[in-house]
Design a protein around this motif. Structure first.
Motif, PDB file in Angstrom:
ATOM      1  N   ARG A 197       0.837  -1.195   0.000  1.00  0.00           N
ATOM      2  CA  ARG A 197       0.000   0.000   0.000  1.00  0.00           C
ATOM      3  C   ARG A 197       0.877   1.252   0.000  1.00  0.00           C
ATOM      4  N   GLU A 198       1.915   1.222   0.846  1.00  0.00           N
ATOM      5  CA  GLU A 198       2.838   2.365   0.923  1.00  0.00           C
ATOM      6  C   GLU A 198       3.565   2.578  -0.401  1.00  0.00           C
ATOM      7  N   ALA A 199       3.968   1.464  -1.016  1.00  0.00           N
ATOM      8  CA  ALA A 199       4.719   1.578  -2.269  1.00  0.00           C
ATOM      9  C   ALA A 199       3.822   2.043  -3.418  1.00  0.00           C
ATOM     10  N   GLY A 200       2.596   1.535  -3.431  1.00  0.00           N
ATOM     11  CA  GLY A 200       1.684   1.867  -4.527  1.00  0.00           C
ATOM     12  C   GLY A 200       1.043   3.219  -4.374  1.00  0.00           C
ATOM     13  N   HIS A 201      -0.049   3.226  -3.649  1.00  0.00           N
ATOM     14  CA  HIS A 201      -0.736   4.509  -3.461  1.00  0.00           C
ATOM     15  C   HIS A 201      -0.844   4.812  -1.981  1.00  0.00           C
ATOM     16  N   PRO A 202       0.065   5.668  -1.474  1.00  0.00           N
ATOM     17  CA  PRO A 202       0.062   5.970  -0.049  1.00  0.00           C
ATOM     18  C   PRO A 202      -1.300   6.518   0.389  1.00  0.00           C
ATOM     19  N   ALA A 203      -1.777   5.998   1.484  1.00  0.00           N
ATOM     20  CA  ALA A 203      -3.064   6.490   1.985  1.00  0.00           C
ATOM     21  C   ALA A 203      -3.014   6.520   3.495  1.00  0.00           C
ATOM     22  N   SER A 204      -3.818   7.354   4.080  1.00  0.00           N
ATOM     23  CA  SER A 204      -3.879   7.417   5.535  1.00  0.00           C
ATOM     24  C   SER A 204      -4.431   6.104   6.066  1.00  0.00           C
ATOM     25  N   THR A 205      -3.901   5.648   7.179  1.00  0.00           N
ATOM     26  CA  THR A 205      -4.388   4.376   7.730  1.00  0.00           C
ATOM     27  C   THR A 205      -5.747   4.539   8.379  1.00  0.00           C
ATOM     28  N   THR A 206      -6.223   5.762   8.456  1.00  0.00           N
ATOM     29  CA  THR A 206      -7.504   5.952   9.144  1.00  0.00           C
ATOM     30  C   THR A 206      -8.696   5.928   8.187  1.00  0.00           C
ATOM     31  N   ASP A 207      -8.425   5.703   6.885  1.00  0.00           N
ATOM     32  CA  ASP A 207      -9.573   5.769   5.970  1.00  0.00           C
ATOM     33  C   ASP A 207     -10.334   4.449   5.943  1.00  0.00           C
ATOM     34  N   MET A 208     -11.023   4.183   7.022  1.00  0.00           N
ATOM     35  CA  MET A 208     -11.778   2.937   7.123  1.00  0.00           C
ATOM     36  C   MET A 208     -12.961   3.004   6.169  1.00  0.00           C
ATOM     37  N   ASP A 209     -13.060   1.999   5.318  1.00  0.00           N
ATOM     38  CA  ASP A 209     -14.138   2.009   4.329  1.00  0.00           C
ATOM     39  C   ASP A 209     -15.493   1.776   4.976  1.00  0.00           C
ATOM     40  N   VAL A 210     -15.557   0.760   5.804  1.00  0.00           N
ATOM     41  CA  VAL A 210     -16.842   0.382   6.396  1.00  0.00           C
ATOM     42  C   VAL A 210     -16.668   0.183   7.901  1.00  0.00           C
ATOM     43  N   PRO A 211     -17.453   0.823   8.716  1.00  0.00           N
ATOM     44  CA  PRO A 211     -17.327   0.539  10.142  1.00  0.00           C
ATOM     45  C   PRO A 211     -17.848  -0.863  10.440  1.00  0.00           C
ATOM     46  N   VAL A 212     -17.179  -1.560  11.355  1.00  0.00           N
ATOM     47  CA  VAL A 212     -17.589  -2.926  11.679  1.00  0.00           C
ATOM     48  C   VAL A 212     -18.920  -2.891  12.419  1.00  0.00           C
ATOM     49  N   HIS A 213     -19.905  -3.550  11.870  1.00  0.00           N
ATOM     50  CA  HIS A 213     -21.223  -3.657  12.510  1.00  0.00           C
ATOM     51  C   HIS A 213     -21.749  -2.325  13.052  1.00  0.00           C
ATOM     52  N   SER A 214     -21.393  -1.234  12.439  1.00  0.00           N
ATOM     53  CA  SER A 214     -21.835   0.125  12.783  1.00  0.00           C
ATOM     54  C   SER A 214     -21.989   0.293  14.287  1.00  0.00           C
ATOM     55  N   GLY A 215     -23.211   0.621  14.720  1.00  0.00           N
ATOM     56  CA  GLY A 215     -23.524   0.665  16.140  1.00  0.00           C
ATOM     57  C   GLY A 215     -23.019   1.889  16.845  1.00  0.00           C
ATOM     58  N   HIS A 216     -22.430   1.625  17.994  1.00  0.00           N
ATOM     59  CA  HIS A 216     -22.156   2.675  18.946  1.00  0.00           C
ATOM     60  C   HIS A 216     -21.115   3.685  18.471  1.00  0.00           C
ATOM     61  N   GLU A 217     -21.419   4.975  18.693  1.00  0.00           N
ATOM     62  CA  GLU A 217     -20.519   6.031  18.249  1.00  0.00           C
ATOM     63  C   GLU A 217     -19.173   5.957  18.975  1.00  0.00           C
ATOM     64  N   VAL A 218     -19.240   5.650  20.266  1.00  0.00           N
ATOM     65  CA  VAL A 218     -18.012   5.602  21.074  1.00  0.00           C
ATOM     66  C   VAL A 218     -17.086   4.513  20.553  1.00  0.00           C
ATOM     67  N   ARG A 219     -17.659   3.341  20.307  1.00  0.00           N
ATOM     68  CA  ARG A 219     -16.848   2.225  19.831  1.00  0.00           C
ATOM     69  C   ARG A 219     -16.226   2.543  18.481  1.00  0.00           C
ATOM     70  N   HIS A 220     -17.039   3.179  17.645  1.00  0.00           N
ATOM     71  CA  HIS A 220     -16.540   3.515  16.313  1.00  0.00           C
ATOM     72  C   HIS A 220     -15.389   4.518  16.420  1.00  0.00           C
ATOM     73  N   ALA A 221     -15.562   5.481  17.335  1.00  0.00           N
ATOM     74  CA  ALA A 221     -14.511   6.488  17.533  1.00  0.00           C
ATOM     75  C   ALA A 221     -13.238   5.821  18.047  1.00  0.00           C
ATOM     76  N   LEU A 222     -13.390   4.864  18.960  1.00  0.00           N
ATOM     77  CA  LEU A 222     -12.218   4.163  19.492  1.00  0.00           C
ATOM     78  C   LEU A 222     -11.546   3.333  18.389  1.00  0.00           C
ATOM     79  N   ASP A 223     -12.385   2.702  17.551  1.00  0.00           N
ATOM     80  CA  ASP A 223     -11.859   1.960  16.400  1.00  0.00           C
ATOM     81  C   ASP A 223     -10.953   2.850  15.565  1.00  0.00           C
ATOM     82  N   GLU A 224     -11.425   4.052  15.307  1.00  0.00           N
ATOM     83  CA  GLU A 224     -10.653   4.982  14.482  1.00  0.00           C
ATOM     84  C   GLU A 224      -9.376   5.420  15.195  1.00  0.00           C
ATOM     85  N   ALA A 225      -9.499   5.631  16.504  1.00  0.00           N
ATOM     86  CA  ALA A 225      -8.315   6.048  17.268  1.00  0.00           C
ATOM     87  C   ALA A 225      -7.253   4.951  17.245  1.00  0.00           C
TER      88      ALA A 225
END
Lengths: 217, 192
Positions: free
Chosen positions: B102-130
Motif C-alpha cells: 500500500r505504501e509503495a503503490g498509493h500511499p493512503a492514511s491508515t484511518t480511511d476505514m471504508d466500512v465501520p464494523v457492525h456500525s452501532g455505537h458512536e463511542v466504539r466507532h470512535a475508538l476503532d478509528e483512534a
C-alpha cells in the motif's frame, strides 16, 4: 501532565499499594486511572464479532483450487519430464545429418501423444461411475453408523457439564452444516471428487465426535 | 436444579484435543480441519486484520491469504508449540506485506476505514478509528495484547519483536489512547 507516577505504575516501577496511596492525594493520577478504566472497558467492546458473510466459502474455494493445482501439476510434470529426457538423449547422440529424421520422429511422437495415447486421469476432480458407486456406498455406511451413534450419544450429551455440552453441540452443528453444504453441492454434480472427499471427511469427523461423546466419563 | 459448574481445565483440555485433531486433519489435506480452525480463529483473525489494516476488504483478503499460506506450510508447524501464535504470525506477516504494498503503490492514511464494523455505537466507532490511527507497530501490539488478550510473550513471538519492545509499545499505545480519550468530545459524559 506533570506527575509521572501513573506511568511508573504502568511499567512496573512502583507497586499497586504505593499507587493506591498516591491516588488518594493526586487528582491528576486519579484522572489517569479513571481514563484507563474507561479505556479497558471500551477496548473489551472491540472484541465483538465482525461480519464475515461468505468469507469461509471464499477460503474454501481457494483451498480446493490449491489442492487441485498441486495434484494437477504432479500429474502433468511426470510424462513431460520423461519426454524431455528421451528427446535430449536422442539429440545428443544423433549426427547432424539425422536431424531431419529426428524432427520427423518428433512430429510422429507428438501426433501419437495428442491423438492416440490413452486419456490420462482427469485433474478436474471428476470421478468415474465405479468410484462414485464406491463412495456412495461408503457414505451410506457412515450415515447408518452415525444414526446409531446419535441415538446413544443423545442421553450422554444431556448428562454432560453445560459448557462441554455446548462445545460438542456447537461442533456437531458445524459439521452438520458442512455435510448439508456438501450434499447440496453433490446433488448438483455427483461426480465432483473434491466435494465427495470433503463430505466423507465431514462424516468421519461426525462419527469421531459422537464416539468421543460416548467415551466421556 | 442448579447447573454443575463447568470445569474450565476440562473444557480447555477438550478444546486442545479437538484443535490437535483438526491440525492433524489439515496435515492430511482434509479441508474439514481448516473449517474447524476457521470457526475457532476466524473472528479474532478478522478483527485483528481489520484493526491493523483499517480496511474491511483488505482484512478479508489477509485472512484468506493466511489460510492459503497455512495450507501450504502446515507441515512446518511443530507439534507442541502454540498453534494460535503460529497462525497469528502468518496473519501479521500478511498484513505487513499488504501495508508495504500500500505504501509503495498509493500511499493512503491508515484511518480511511471504508466500512465501520457492525456500525452501532458512536463511542466504539470512535475508538476503532483512534486505534487505527496509532503508528503501525504500536497498533499491532495493542490489538494483540489489549484487544485479543495475548500475553506479551505470545505477541512478541507473533511480531518477531523483543518482549520489552512489545511492553513499551502497548504502554505507549494506552497512553496515547488515554490522551485521545480525554480530549475526545465523543467520550464526554458517555458512560453507556
Amino acid at each position: 501532565m506533570s506527575c509521572t507516577k501513573y506511568d511508573d505504575f504502568e511499567v512496573g516501577r512502583i507497586g499497586a499499594g504505593e499507587m493506591k496511596r498516591h491516588l488518594e492525594t493526586c487528582a491528576e493520577c486519579r484522572n489517569q486511572a479513571a481514563l484507563d478504566d474507561r479505556l479497558t472497558r471500551e477496548t473489551a467492546s472491540l472484541r465483538r464479532p465482525v461480519g464475515d458473510a461468505g468469507l469461509w466459502d471464499r477460503i474454501e474455494a481457494r483451498l480446493v483450487e490449491e489442492a487441485g493445482t498441486v495434484r494437477g501439476e504432479v500429474m502433468k510434470r511426470t510424462p513431460e519430464r520423461a519426454r524431455v529426457t528421451f528427446l535430449s538423449g536422442f539429440f545428443r547422440f544423433a549426427r547432424p545429418a539425422g536431424v531431419a529424421a529426428a524432427a520427423l520422429a518428433a512430429v510422429g511422437l507428438a501426433v501419437w501423444f495428442l491423438l492416440l495415447r490413452p486419456a490420462p486421469e482427469s485433474p478436474s476432480g471428476l470421478m468415474a461411475d465405479a468410484a462414485l458407486a464406491r463412495v456412495e456406498t461408503e457414505e451410506r455406511e457412515y450415515a447408518a453408523a452415525i444414526k446409531e451413534l446419535e441415538a446413544k450419544a443423545g442421553p450422554k450429551l444431556a448428562e454432560m457439564d453445560f459448557s462441554l455440552m455446548a462445545l460438542y453441540k456447537d461442533r456437531l452443528e458445524t459439521i452438520d452444516a458442512q455435510i448439508e453444504r456438501c450434499r447440496e453441492a453433490a446433488a448438483k454434480n455427483p461426480w465432483n471428487a473434491h466435494v465427495r472427499t470433503y463430505m466423507l471427511a465431514a462424516l468421519r469427523d461426525k462419527q469421531d465426535t459422537l464416539g468421543r461423546i460416548l467415551a466421556q466419563e | 436444579m442448579a447447573e454443575r459448574a463447568a470445569d474450565p481445565a476440562q473444557t480447555a483440555k477438550a478444546r486442545e484435543a479437538e484443535e490437535a485433531e483438526a491440525i492433524a486433519r489439515c496435515v492430511r489435506g482434509d479441508i474439514s480441519g481448516y473449517r474447524w480452525l476457521y470457526d475457532r480463529y476466524g473472528q479474532p483473525l478478522l478483527r485483528s486484520a481489520f484493526r491493523i489494516l483499517g480496511r474491511r476488504e483488505e482484512a478479508e483478503d489477509a485472512v484468506q491469504d493466511t489460510f492459503l499460506k497455512l495450507y501450504r506450510h502446515i507441515g512446518n508447524f511443530k507439534t507442541g508449540s502454540r498453534f494460535s501464535t503460529y497462525l497469528f504470525r502468518i496473519l501479521i506477516n500478511t498484513c505487513t506485506d499488504i501495508l508495504r504494498k500500500r505504501e509503495a503503490g498509493h500511499p493512503a492514511s491508515t484511518t480511511d476505514m471504508d466500512v465501520p464494523v457492525h456500525s452501532g455505537h458512536e463511542v466504539r466507532h470512535a475508538l476503532d478509528e483512534a486505534v487505527t490511527a496509532l503508528p503501525e507497530r504500536m497498533r499491532a501490539c495493542f490489538v494483540l495484547c489489549a484487544v485479543e488478550e495475548f500475553t506479551y510473550v505470545e505477541a512478541a513471538g507473533m511480531l518477531g519483536l523483543h518482549i520489552g519492545s512489545v511492553k513499551v509499545s502497548v504502554h505507549r499505545a494506552r497512553k496515547k489512547l488515554r490522551d485521545w480519550l480525554a480530549a475526545s468530545p465523543v467520550f464526554e459524559g458517555d458512560e453507556s
